[in-house]
Design an enzyme around this catalytic site. Sequence first.
Site, PDB file in Angstrom:
ATOM      1  N   GLU A   1      -3.077  -2.826  -2.472  1.00 26.70           N
ATOM      2  CA  GLU A   1      -4.221  -2.282  -1.730  1.00 26.70           C
ATOM      3  C   GLU A   1      -4.650  -0.922  -2.257  1.00 26.70           C
ATOM      4  O   GLU A   1      -3.876   0.032  -2.277  1.00 26.70           O
ATOM      5  CB  GLU A   1      -3.849  -2.180  -0.246  1.00 26.70           C
ATOM      6  CG  GLU A   1      -4.991  -1.661   0.624  1.00 26.70           C
ATOM      7  CD  GLU A   1      -4.605  -1.555   2.098  1.00 26.70           C
ATOM      8  OE1 GLU A   1      -3.451  -1.898   2.456  1.00 26.70           O
ATOM      9  OE2 GLU A   1      -5.448  -1.113   2.890  1.00 26.70           O
TER      10      GLU A   1
ATOM     11  N   TRP B   1       0.850  -1.190   0.000  1.00 29.25           N
ATOM     12  CA  TRP B   1       0.000   0.000   0.000  1.00 29.25           C
ATOM     13  C   TRP B   1       0.890   1.247   0.000  1.00 29.25           C
ATOM     14  O   TRP B   1       1.850   1.318   0.767  1.00 29.25           O
ATOM     15  CB  TRP B   1      -0.929   0.052   1.224  1.00 29.25           C
ATOM     16  CG  TRP B   1      -1.623   1.377   1.290  1.00 29.25           C
ATOM     17  CD1 TRP B   1      -2.673   1.787   0.516  1.00 29.25           C
ATOM     18  CD2 TRP B   1      -1.266   2.498   2.114  1.00 29.25           C
ATOM     19  NE1 TRP B   1      -2.995   3.097   0.817  1.00 29.25           N
ATOM     20  CE2 TRP B   1      -2.146   3.557   1.795  1.00 29.25           C
ATOM     21  CE3 TRP B   1      -0.287   2.710   3.092  1.00 29.25           C
ATOM     22  CZ2 TRP B   1      -2.087   4.800   2.415  1.00 29.25           C
ATOM     23  CZ3 TRP B   1      -0.224   3.954   3.716  1.00 29.25           C
ATOM     24  CH2 TRP B   1      -1.113   4.990   3.384  1.00 29.25           C
TER      25      TRP B   1
ATOM     26  N   HIS C   1     -11.732   1.964   2.640  1.00 33.26           N
ATOM     27  CA  HIS C   1     -11.109   2.720   1.546  1.00 33.26           C
ATOM     28  C   HIS C   1     -12.044   3.039   0.392  1.00 33.26           C
ATOM     29  O   HIS C   1     -11.601   3.176  -0.748  1.00 33.26           O
ATOM     30  CB  HIS C   1      -9.904   1.949   1.005  1.00 33.26           C
ATOM     31  CG  HIS C   1      -8.734   1.972   1.940  1.00 33.26           C
ATOM     32  ND1 HIS C   1      -7.496   1.513   1.594  1.00 33.26           N
ATOM     33  CD2 HIS C   1      -8.604   2.421   3.207  1.00 33.26           C
ATOM     34  CE1 HIS C   1      -6.660   1.647   2.604  1.00 33.26           C
ATOM     35  NE2 HIS C   1      -7.315   2.186   3.604  1.00 33.26           N
TER      36      HIS C   1
ATOM     37  N   LYS D   1      -7.095   2.605  -2.478  1.00 31.35           N
ATOM     38  CA  LYS D   1      -7.659   3.561  -1.521  1.00 31.35           C
ATOM     39  C   LYS D   1      -8.287   4.715  -2.281  1.00 31.35           C
ATOM     40  O   LYS D   1      -7.792   5.130  -3.332  1.00 31.35           O
ATOM     41  CB  LYS D   1      -6.545   4.071  -0.600  1.00 31.35           C
ATOM     42  CG  LYS D   1      -7.049   4.838   0.612  1.00 31.35           C
ATOM     43  CD  LYS D   1      -5.935   5.067   1.633  1.00 31.35           C
ATOM     44  CE  LYS D   1      -6.488   5.792   2.848  1.00 31.35           C
ATOM     45  NZ  LYS D   1      -5.487   5.971   3.906  1.00 31.35           N
TER      46      LYS D   1
ATOM     47  N   ASP E   1     -10.114   3.559   9.969  1.00 30.88           N
ATOM     48  CA  ASP E   1      -9.391   2.555  10.767  1.00 30.88           C
ATOM     49  C   ASP E   1      -9.815   2.434  12.226  1.00 30.88           C
ATOM     50  O   ASP E   1      -8.974   2.319  13.100  1.00 30.88           O
ATOM     51  CB  ASP E   1      -7.889   2.854  10.697  1.00 30.88           C
ATOM     52  CG  ASP E   1      -7.335   2.597   9.311  1.00 30.88           C
ATOM     53  OD1 ASP E   1      -7.387   1.449   8.872  1.00 30.88           O
ATOM     54  OD2 ASP E   1      -6.876   3.554   8.660  1.00 30.88           O
TER      55      ASP E   1
ATOM     56  N   HIS F   1      -8.509  -6.227   4.044  1.00 32.74           N
ATOM     57  CA  HIS F   1      -8.196  -5.539   5.290  1.00 32.74           C
ATOM     58  C   HIS F   1      -9.535  -5.244   5.950  1.00 32.74           C
ATOM     59  O   HIS F   1     -10.263  -4.344   5.519  1.00 32.74           O
ATOM     60  CB  HIS F   1      -7.426  -4.242   5.044  1.00 32.74           C
ATOM     61  CG  HIS F   1      -5.947  -4.443   5.065  1.00 32.74           C
ATOM     62  ND1 HIS F   1      -5.047  -3.413   4.947  1.00 32.74           N
ATOM     63  CD2 HIS F   1      -5.211  -5.568   5.230  1.00 32.74           C
ATOM     64  CE1 HIS F   1      -3.816  -3.906   5.019  1.00 32.74           C
ATOM     65  NE2 HIS F   1      -3.890  -5.208   5.184  1.00 32.74           N
TER      66      HIS F   1
ATOM     67  N   ASP G   1      -9.530  -2.827   1.406  1.00 30.59           N
ATOM     68  CA  ASP G   1      -9.657  -2.411   2.803  1.00 30.59           C
ATOM     69  C   ASP G   1     -11.070  -1.852   2.970  1.00 30.59           C
ATOM     70  O   ASP G   1     -11.488  -0.976   2.204  1.00 30.59           O
ATOM     71  CB  ASP G   1      -8.585  -1.351   3.104  1.00 30.59           C
ATOM     72  CG  ASP G   1      -8.576  -0.891   4.553  1.00 30.59           C
ATOM     73  OD1 ASP G   1      -9.659  -0.540   5.070  1.00 30.59           O
ATOM     74  OD2 ASP G   1      -7.494  -0.872   5.170  1.00 30.59           O
TER      75      ASP G   1
ATOM     76  N   ASP H   1     -12.768   8.605   8.775  1.00 33.92           N
ATOM     77  CA  ASP H   1     -11.688   7.732   9.232  1.00 33.92           C
ATOM     78  C   ASP H   1     -11.910   6.313   8.722  1.00 33.92           C
ATOM     79  O   ASP H   1     -13.034   5.838   8.676  1.00 33.92           O
ATOM     80  CB  ASP H   1     -11.612   7.711  10.760  1.00 33.92           C
ATOM     81  CG  ASP H   1     -10.511   6.777  11.229  1.00 33.92           C
ATOM     82  OD1 ASP H   1      -9.344   7.079  10.945  1.00 33.92           O
ATOM     83  OD2 ASP H   1     -10.812   5.735  11.827  1.00 33.92           O
TER      84      ASP H   1
ATOM     85  N   ASP I   1      -6.931  -4.474   9.894  1.00 30.44           N
ATOM     86  CA  ASP I   1      -6.177  -3.222   9.795  1.00 30.44           C
ATOM     87  C   ASP I   1      -6.922  -2.111  10.520  1.00 30.44           C
ATOM     88  O   ASP I   1      -7.929  -1.616  10.028  1.00 30.44           O
ATOM     89  CB  ASP I   1      -5.964  -2.833   8.318  1.00 30.44           C
ATOM     90  CG  ASP I   1      -5.135  -1.569   8.187  1.00 30.44           C
ATOM     91  OD1 ASP I   1      -4.503  -1.163   9.190  1.00 30.44           O
ATOM     92  OD2 ASP I   1      -5.110  -0.978   7.094  1.00 30.44           O
TER      93      ASP I   1
END
Length: 408
Positions: A225, A184, A262, A227, A296, A286, A259, A294, A326
């Site tokens: 990965e 990533w 993302h 995003k 995560d 992920h 993810d 956000d 993640d």
Amino acid sequence: MSTAEKNYQIAKEQYAEFGVDTDKALELLKKTPISVHCWQINDLSGLEDFDSELTGGIQAIGDAPGKPHSREEYMTNLVKALDCIPGATKLALHAIYPWTDDKPERNMLEPKHFAGWVDFAKEHNIGLDMNPTYFSHPMSDSGWTLASPDKAVRDFWIEHGKCCRKIGEYFGRELGQPCITNHWIGDGMKDYTADTLGPRLRLKDSLDQIFAEPIDRAYNIDSVESKLFGLGSEYYVPGSHEFYTNYVMSNHNCIMCMDAGHFHPTEQVSMKISSYIAFGEEMMLHVSRPVRWDSDHVVSVDDETKQIMEEIVKCDALDKVHIGLDFFDASIERIAATVIGARDARKCLMLALLNPVEELKKAEAEGNYAKRLALHEEAKTLPAGLVWDYFCETEGVPGREWVKGIVQ
Ligand code: RNT
Ligand code: ZN
């Protein structure tokens, strides 16, 4: 017979009425690996400089007490977390977590710098995954790495990517299960971008160089990965979902990593999985929890995580979809954060395995959509908690009572 076992017998009967074999579900639950990321334990600070600054469009916000400030402290906390996590586990490392006092440069990393982790993995009977760290480094300060206009910068990070694949191969060879090396990058632009193609062409070329040397998939599988945006790259990210989807279709030396945090807020990773399975692709996930901007927060037993696991099970793709975690939340006790997220991801997997999939598919094939919905809804209140308690007991990890041990 223990209380947990007695309760399990009750649950087993109730699930059987819905055509679900709980013993079989638990067998699959136990052996399906979930990759627990090493970085929630110390806010992605690595093992070299314990107060290093996190850059690259990501941030660990919060100042909960107890952040480890030595490798010993870090390891103690990691082991505490692993002791509370049931089921087949892998540990996902980042390149800034070498097991050495040498402080090797990122383009000089070698398997020997991670030999300590292999011993650790053997001792704890876990697998290892790898992540190159294309951020938190002076060579990424411009905001660009593999897509940089500066060839020297690109070359540095290309070398880093190559080093990490070699380390992944070493992990796979030593531990007898493939390592997923996940790439990533945080490259991107804050505002209106004049040239959106150039960086993508450079990224494509850099990846081609990193993946040029074939590595036995029994040891290492690379993932890329995507995003949508990051902090400071709100307008444009070359490594978008479309970019990598096309990349993995044209370069079969790597697989997609999605993810859960993302994408556009109304877009769901769960709904995308079968499109990759349709082409026989393996993929990496992920599992994370996006909250507004956000990406995560600590994984929770929420609708999307449940649906991600359901899709994997319904597609019969437990061997094709590699599940990794993640998240990094520095505002709560870090060991507990790791444990909560890891247990919740596995709880969601358990719920998916306990789902009356056969009955649901049958009702659908018969065109009985009312029955499909009724099954879907009634299944929600079947006694999954009793199955979970029994699973924890058989895995030798604490059940719900682990909550009592959480200290601030
Ligand atoms: C960042 C990506 C990436 C990182 C880890 C630490 O947005 O999700 O996976 O979180 O490499
Ligand atoms: Zn991620």
